[in-house]
Design a protein around this motif. Structure first.
Motif, PDB file in Angstrom:
ATOM      1  N   ILE A 122      33.444  33.768  35.559  1.00  0.00           N
ATOM      2  CA  ILE A 122      32.958  33.265  36.841  1.00  0.00           C
ATOM      3  C   ILE A 122      34.062  32.537  37.613  1.00  0.00           C
ATOM      4  O   ILE A 122      34.022  32.445  38.843  1.00  0.00           O
ATOM      5  CB  ILE A 122      31.732  32.338  36.626  1.00  0.00           C
ATOM      6  N   HIS A 123      35.069  32.042  36.886  1.00  0.00           N
ATOM      7  CA  HIS A 123      36.167  31.313  37.528  1.00  0.00           C
ATOM      8  C   HIS A 123      37.355  32.214  37.872  1.00  0.00           C
ATOM      9  O   HIS A 123      38.355  31.719  38.398  1.00  0.00           O
ATOM     10  CB  HIS A 123      36.662  30.195  36.608  1.00  0.00           C
ATOM     11  N   VAL A 124      37.278  33.493  37.559  1.00  0.00           N
ATOM     12  CA  VAL A 124      38.435  34.386  37.691  1.00  0.00           C
ATOM     13  C   VAL A 124      38.146  35.480  38.707  1.00  0.00           C
ATOM     14  O   VAL A 124      37.095  36.110  38.676  1.00  0.00           O
ATOM     15  CB  VAL A 124      38.798  35.001  36.318  1.00  0.00           C
ATOM     16  N   SER A 125      39.102  35.698  39.603  1.00  0.00           N
ATOM     17  CA  SER A 125      38.945  36.711  40.657  1.00  0.00           C
ATOM     18  C   SER A 125      39.603  38.032  40.298  1.00  0.00           C
ATOM     19  O   SER A 125      39.106  39.095  40.669  1.00  0.00           O
ATOM     20  CB  SER A 125      39.552  36.192  41.966  1.00  0.00           C
ATOM     21  N   ALA A 126      40.750  37.964  39.615  1.00  0.00           N
ATOM     22  CA  ALA A 126      41.481  39.191  39.280  1.00  0.00           C
ATOM     23  C   ALA A 126      42.246  39.007  37.983  1.00  0.00           C
ATOM     24  O   ALA A 126      42.736  37.916  37.678  1.00  0.00           O
ATOM     25  CB  ALA A 126      42.448  39.563  40.408  1.00  0.00           C
ATOM     26  N   VAL A 127      42.353  40.083  37.221  1.00  0.00           N
ATOM     27  CA  VAL A 127      43.091  40.117  35.952  1.00  0.00           C
ATOM     28  C   VAL A 127      44.109  41.250  36.038  1.00  0.00           C
ATOM     29  O   VAL A 127      43.764  42.374  36.429  1.00  0.00           O
ATOM     30  CB  VAL A 127      42.135  40.350  34.763  1.00  0.00           C
ATOM     31  N   VAL A 128      45.358  40.960  35.681  1.00  0.00           N
ATOM     32  CA  VAL A 128      46.429  41.962  35.737  1.00  0.00           C
ATOM     33  C   VAL A 128      47.086  42.059  34.369  1.00  0.00           C
ATOM     34  O   VAL A 128      47.499  41.048  33.799  1.00  0.00           O
ATOM     35  CB  VAL A 128      47.502  41.591  36.777  1.00  0.00           C
ATOM     36  N   LYS A 129      47.200  43.259  33.847  1.00  0.00           N
ATOM     37  CA  LYS A 129      47.864  43.459  32.558  1.00  0.00           C
ATOM     38  C   LYS A 129      49.374  43.507  32.754  1.00  0.00           C
ATOM     39  O   LYS A 129      49.877  44.191  33.651  1.00  0.00           O
ATOM     40  CB  LYS A 129      47.392  44.758  31.903  1.00  0.00           C
ATOM     41  N   PHE A 181      48.142  39.939  28.431  1.00  0.00           N
ATOM     42  CA  PHE A 181      48.876  40.943  27.665  1.00  0.00           C
ATOM     43  C   PHE A 181      47.969  42.065  27.191  1.00  0.00           C
ATOM     44  O   PHE A 181      48.423  43.191  26.978  1.00  0.00           O
ATOM     45  CB  PHE A 181      49.558  40.292  26.458  1.00  0.00           C
ATOM     46  N   ASP A 182      46.694  41.756  26.991  1.00  0.00           N
ATOM     47  CA  ASP A 182      45.759  42.755  26.473  1.00  0.00           C
ATOM     48  C   ASP A 182      44.472  42.746  27.287  1.00  0.00           C
ATOM     49  O   ASP A 182      43.957  41.673  27.639  1.00  0.00           O
ATOM     50  CB  ASP A 182      45.395  42.466  25.009  1.00  0.00           C
TER      51      ASP A 182
END
Length: 238
Positions: free
Chosen positions: A216-223, A198-199
């Protein structure tokens, strides 16, 4: 410069292949990444194996994905509930395969995948139908300290779809209360993890002591936008 912020759900989900094993966070309606599931429906991958605690509610979210007929198998703990009519229909018509896993075993099999554990013994399921393989053959058992145990194997994912509260461009994530549930272990168990948030926090503003899933465990973040949901979350009207 590391920047894992994806401009859209579609771009974050690009490359999910037919036949992929997709780990989907959530417990009931808490922490279900509905926006990512909708994006996966639009993306079109088929013959999927889906791992989730449930098998969908009503006609939205995971149930909507099942309704497309593109899920070959689901691995979950609680497939049936009052509004699981989509799964119920598919299962009765033999259009979906079910692997029923006790909830603690499900969490531990995911955690084992992320921790690099090859297999583990658990007492849960011993002496029941759950102590059999899909072909009906018995799983390996052992008596340890006078108690019988069943051998279980990790669940590895090709991609994990999870919902977090906040994230930064390095992919560090924090969660909101019960919405955390399976997200952290799924993030470690998949080759690729996509998180909706959300943020977006400025780099360095997340307290390291509150970060649950390191980038390190995350490939992409989408808001995604906040909206009031049936489960009592928060939204802004689109």
């Amino acid at each position: 410069m590391i920047n894992k912020i994806a401009p859209s759900v579609a771009e974050a989900l690009h490359g999910v292949r037919d036949g992929a094993t997709v780990l989907i966070g959530g417990f009931g309606t808490a922490g279900i990444p509905n926006e990512l599931i909708a994006g996966l429906i639009d993306q079109g991958a088929r013959e999927l194996t889906v791992v989730n605690n449930n098998a969908g509610n009503g006609d939205h979210g995971l149930a909507a994905l099942l309704k497309t007929g593109r899920v070959r198998k689901i691995i979950c703990s609680f497939p049936r509930q009052a509004d699981s009519h989509v799964f119920d229909g598919l299962y009765r018509e033999k259009k979906i395969e079910l692997e029923l896993v006790p909830q603690g075993n499900l969490a531990e099999r995911l955690r084992a995948a992320g921790a690099g554990i090859g297999a583990f013994f658990t007492p849960t399921g011993y002496g029941t139908e759950l102590a059999k393989n899909a072909d009906g053959s018995p799983k390996e058992t052992r008596v340890i300290g006078g108690r019988p145990y069943v051998l279980e194997y990790p669940i590895h994912g090709d991609v994990a779809l999870i919902k977090a509260e906040r994230g930064d461009r390095w992919g560090n994530l924090t969660f909101r209360k019960a919405a955390r549930n399976f997200g952290p272990v799924m993030a470690t168990a998949a080759k690729r993890t996509i998180a909706s948030v959300f943020d977006i926090a400025e780099l360095g503003t997340l307290d390291p002591e509150t970060i649950v899933t390191p980038g390190i465990h995350v490939s992409a973040v989408v808001k995604i936008p906040r909206m009031a949901t049936q489960a009592g979350g928060f939204k802004e009207a689109a």
